[in-house]
Design a protein around this motif. Structure first.
Motif, short mmCIF file in Angstrom:
data_model
loop_
_atom_site.label_atom_id
_atom_site.label_comp_id
_atom_site.label_asym_id
_atom_site.label_seq_id
_atom_site.Cartn_x
_atom_site.Cartn_y
_atom_site.Cartn_z
N ARG A 1 0.84 -1.20 0.00
CA ARG A 1 0.00 0.00 0.00
C ARG A 1 0.87 1.25 0.00
N GLY B 1 -2.36 11.09 5.97
CA GLY B 1 -2.88 10.55 7.24
C GLY B 1 -1.86 9.58 7.83
N ASP B 2 -0.72 10.13 8.29
CA ASP B 2 0.26 9.22 8.92
C ASP B 2 0.35 9.48 10.41
N HIS B 3 0.52 8.36 11.12
CA HIS B 3 0.53 8.35 12.59
C HIS B 3 -0.81 8.80 13.17
N ASP C 1 -3.50 6.40 12.67
CA ASP C 1 -4.33 5.17 12.78
C ASP C 1 -4.41 4.62 14.20
N TYR C 2 -3.28 4.64 14.94
CA TYR C 2 -3.29 3.97 16.24
C TYR C 2 -3.97 4.77 17.35
N CYS D 1 2.22 -1.54 15.44
CA CYS D 1 1.57 -0.86 14.32
C CYS D 1 0.07 -0.72 14.54
N GLY D 2 -0.52 0.23 13.81
CA GLY D 2 -1.98 0.36 13.77
C GLY D 2 -2.55 -0.61 12.75
N ILE D 3 -3.79 -0.33 12.31
CA ILE D 3 -4.50 -1.27 11.44
C ILE D 3 -4.37 -0.89 9.95
N MET D 4 -3.80 0.30 9.66
CA MET D 4 -3.86 0.82 8.29
C MET D 4 -3.31 -0.14 7.24
N ASP D 5 -2.09 -0.65 7.43
CA ASP D 5 -1.43 -1.39 6.35
C ASP D 5 -2.18 -2.68 6.03
N TYR E 1 9.05 4.45 16.67
CA TYR E 1 7.61 4.30 16.42
C TYR E 1 6.86 4.08 17.73
N GLY F 1 3.94 6.66 5.16
CA GLY F 1 4.18 5.58 6.11
C GLY F 1 4.75 6.13 7.41
N ALA F 2 5.58 5.35 8.04
CA ALA F 2 6.03 5.71 9.39
C ALA F 2 7.10 6.79 9.39
C1 GLA Z 1 3.37 2.08 9.77
C2 GLA Z 1 2.34 1.32 10.59
C3 GLA Z 1 0.93 1.88 10.36
C4 GLA Z 1 0.90 3.40 10.54
C5 GLA Z 1 2.03 4.05 9.76
C6 GLA Z 1 2.12 5.54 10.04
O1 GLA Z 1 3.16 1.87 8.41
O2 GLA Z 1 2.35 -0.04 10.24
O3 GLA Z 1 0.01 1.25 11.22
O4 GLA Z 1 0.92 3.75 11.89
O5 GLA Z 1 3.29 3.47 10.06
O6 GLA Z 1 0.98 6.17 9.57
#
Ligand code: GLA
Length: 330
Positions: A9, A14-16, A18-19, A141-145, A195, A298-299
């Motif tokens: 993906r 919209g980074d950081h 999701d969590y 990590c959050g759920i986004m990826d 992170y 991403g991160a």
């Molecule tokens: C990584 C994590 C995601 C998200 C991004 C930052 O990709 O796996 O859950 O937090 O960083 O947006």
């Protein structure tokens, strides 16, 4: 024989967010990971074309995070999460750059989960693979990826509400190109622990002022200046995601591009996850004719920038197409 494919993906904005239950605007891409598996036996044995050593994991592996080689930890995380009763032998092939911030680990997790017979709705697949990632690596990590890979829609970005874990597909307008360009720096998230630190700071902010999704939220009440800046990034980034989705719906690419530049500035100054190489790339793109916007994706801490541009305006990187979700191919 089972063959599965899971896409990587790219996150447009919209980074950081999701969590802490905010909004993100990613899309599944045409690059991804294919797993071919012959089911049978008490172990999962996978040979990867990109790795010298195979993943060889027993079905009752208790400690996925210490498995060797390192890439096998993601396979072990999936095995430990799904608890399949039958293993298998097979191969992994990926067209994704590894460790570049295009979710190569999520794609591996989803392709393995589907090959091991996971059968359920996208959100359940995403949650199982997020758990697998938490078991495999020290990055919470959050759920986004995982959700983007599980739920991708051809031709669309996903506006995901990570609070309710629901999403809406927003079509990408015609006549625009989405390009990811590598900064040349491999992401070193796990090693640095950055992170996890950012996530803890955001959770501290939520504990003090509540959800970070309301635009009127004022982080001034947060005493710690670092936590205050982290909160300011998340609050403003959440609003930018919603404005960006509206801009895309209207086909207003200059507005979308301006939001991307602003997102990068916020990630650099308030969230402090950029690097000089990422900043330089964004500045180069800002000076390139036909580019609407660019930002790290991403991160951070290395990895890629994503650019939104007129076709042909950017002459390097990966041209990414909004693609369909992870699936069985046979
Ligand atoms: C990584 C994590 C995601 C998200 C991004 C930052 O990709 O796996 O859950 O937090 O960083 O947006």
């Amino acid at each position: 024989m089972v063959t599965t494919f899971a896409p990587g993906r790219v996150n447009l904005i919209g980074d950081h967010t999701d969590y802490t239950g905010g909004w993100v605007l990613p899309m599944a891409v045409q690059l991804g990971t294919t797993v071919t598996l012959s089911p049978g036996g008490p172990r999962v044995h996978l040979q990867s074309e990109d790795e010298p050593q195979p993943a060889d994991v027993p079905l009752d592996e208790p400690h996925p995070a210490t498995v060797h080689p390192a890439w096998a930890r993601y396979v072990a995380g999936v095995v430990t999460t799904l608890k399949p009763t039958v293993g298998g032998r097979g191969r992994v092939h990926t067209t994704l750059p590894i460790g570049a911030g295009l979710s190569s680990s999520a794609a591996l997790e989803l392709a393995v989960a589907l090959a091991l017979g996971f059968d359920g709705p996208p959100i359940e697949l995403a949650r199982a693979c997020q758990r697998a990632e938490h078991l495999a690596s020290p990055v919470p990590c959050g759920i986004m990826d995982q959700l983007t890979s599980a739920a991708g829609v051809e031709g669309c970005v996903l506006l995901i509400d990570c609070g309710t874990e629901t999403f809406e597909a927003v079509p990408v307008p015609d006549g625009v190109e989405i390009v990811a360009i590598h900064s040349g720096e491999q992401r070193q998230l796990a090693a640095s622990g950055e992170y996890a630190t950012r996530r803890a700071q955001c959770e501290a902010a939520v504990a003090q002022i509540g959800r970070l999704t309301e635009h009127y939220k004022d982080p001034h009440d947060i005493e710690d200046p670092v936590v205050r800046r982290r909160a300011r990034h998340v609050i403003t980034e959440n609003q930018r995601v919603l404005e960006a989705a509206d801009a895309l719906r209207r086909g207003d690419l200059p507005t979308m591009g301006a939001l991307m530049y602003e997102s990068h500035r916020s990630l650099r100054e308030d969230f402090e996850v950029s690097t000089p190489a990422l900043d330089q790339l964004v500045e180069d793109l800002r000076g390139t004719k036909g580019v609407y916007g660019a930002r790290l994706t991403g991160a951070g801490f290395g990895g890629c920038v994503v650019a939104l541009a007129q076709p042909g305006a950017v002459d390097r990187g990966w041209r990414l197409r909004p693609s369909a979700a992870a699936r069985r191919l046979d």
